[in-house]
Design a protein around this motif. Structure first.
Motif, PDB file in Angstrom:
ATOM      1  N   SER A  49      79.423 -52.412  44.798  1.00  0.00           N
ATOM      2  CA  SER A  49      78.882 -51.726  43.616  1.00  0.00           C
ATOM      3  C   SER A  49      77.363 -51.640  43.704  1.00  0.00           C
ATOM      4  O   SER A  49      76.772 -50.628  43.298  1.00  0.00           O
ATOM      5  N   ASP A 170      83.592 -45.854  42.240  1.00  0.00           N
ATOM      6  CA  ASP A 170      83.653 -47.315  42.408  1.00  0.00           C
ATOM      7  C   ASP A 170      85.035 -47.823  41.989  1.00  0.00           C
ATOM      8  O   ASP A 170      85.317 -47.952  40.806  1.00  0.00           O
ATOM      9  N   GLU A 171      85.890 -48.085  42.964  1.00  0.00           N
ATOM     10  CA  GLU A 171      87.263 -48.541  42.721  1.00  0.00           C
ATOM     11  C   GLU A 171      87.985 -47.655  41.693  1.00  0.00           C
ATOM     12  O   GLU A 171      88.484 -48.146  40.677  1.00  0.00           O
TER      13      GLU A 171
HETATM   14 MG    MG Z   1      82.139 -53.849  42.362  1.00  0.00          MG
END
Ligand code: MG
Ligand code: ADP
Length: 232
Positions: A49, A170-171
């Motif tokens: 991140s 992000d994911e």
């Molecule tokens: Mg992360």
């Protein structure tokens, strides 16, 4: 090929609560050419991140240079970074970050409204994106009525509305079951392919990572990128 995103010896050190410091990213260097799709994998806390936040200009590097489409982010003030992010980037997060009480239409429209565009300018694009992700008949529903998979499809439309050059995710499937995760991942990859968007996405799934043009691994802030011939 021109580079969309370049990191040169980028490090990020956070101050820790105990008064010490924590290195979240160490000397990362890479260049991502237009239309590339890159997957980033690594354990929790490894710096994934952090890398995306530095690319988005949400956070600033402690040292090194981050360039987005030729703009050195450390030469820009916070407002200029916000404008660059607004105009050239789309962001997708694990927890969607939609406005639950607003309609699907208003959530997708948000980046256009912030950029002071009129409905006539973005309305057709908004509708065609909702068609593309299979949600045309949910346009007037408030987001809180949607399932997680549907919410992430709305978030994809919002991120792509203004045709960003760079999409950072992000994911994006981290909060979805396998079936919805696969659907969202495939839609995201198909859309960036169709639109020529450059994509960096973080994933925990090795099968989702394999769908990218290249896979980067990150361990404790150390990024390893494959030596790659066709990215330059
Ligand atoms: Mg992360
Ligand atoms: N704002 C912050 N302040 C202090 N430490 C942080 C901050 N953000 C992240 N970290 C630390 O930096 C490291 C990398 O975090 P992060 O990039 O969020 O990892 P990942 O996304 O791979 O799980 C972790 O050790 C995390 O605790």
């Amino acid at each position: 090929m021109s580079s969309i995103l370049t990191f040169k010896d980028v490090s990020k050190v956070y101050d820790s609560a105990e008064g010490g410091s924590r290195s979240a990213l160490h000397d990362a260097s890479f260049s991502v050419g237009a239309r590339r799709k890159v997957a980033i994998v690594g354990r929790s806390g490894s710096g994934k991140s952090t890398l995306l936040h530095l690319a988005a200009g949400i956070d600033v590097a402690t040292s090194g240079v981050v360039e987005v489409m030729g703009n050195n982010l450390s030469d820009l003030g916070e407002e200029e970074r916000t404008l660059l992010r607004r105009d050239e980037m789309g962001l997708i997060f694990q927890f969607f970050y939609l406005m639950p009480h607003l309609t699907v239409r208003d959530n997708v429209a948000l980046p256009a409204l912030i950029a002071k565009q009129h409905y006539g300018d973005y309305g057709p694009r908004l509708k065609s994106l909702l068609d593309r992700v299979g949600l045309p008949d949910r346009i007037n529903d408030t987001v809180q009525k949607l399932s997680g998979g549907e919410m992430q499809r709305v978030a994809i439309c919002r991120a792509l509305l203004r045709r960003p050059k760079l999409l950072l995710a992000d994911e994006p499937t981290g909060n979805l079951d396998d079936e919805n995760g696969s659907m969202v991942m495939q839609l995201m990859l198909d859309l960036v392919e169709e639109e020529g968007t450059t994509l960096l996405y973080v994933t925990h799934s090795s099968s989702f990572a394999e769908l990218a043009d290249e896979v980067w691994e990150i361990h404790s802030g150390e990024l390893s990128t494959p030596s790659c011939n066709d990215n330059g």
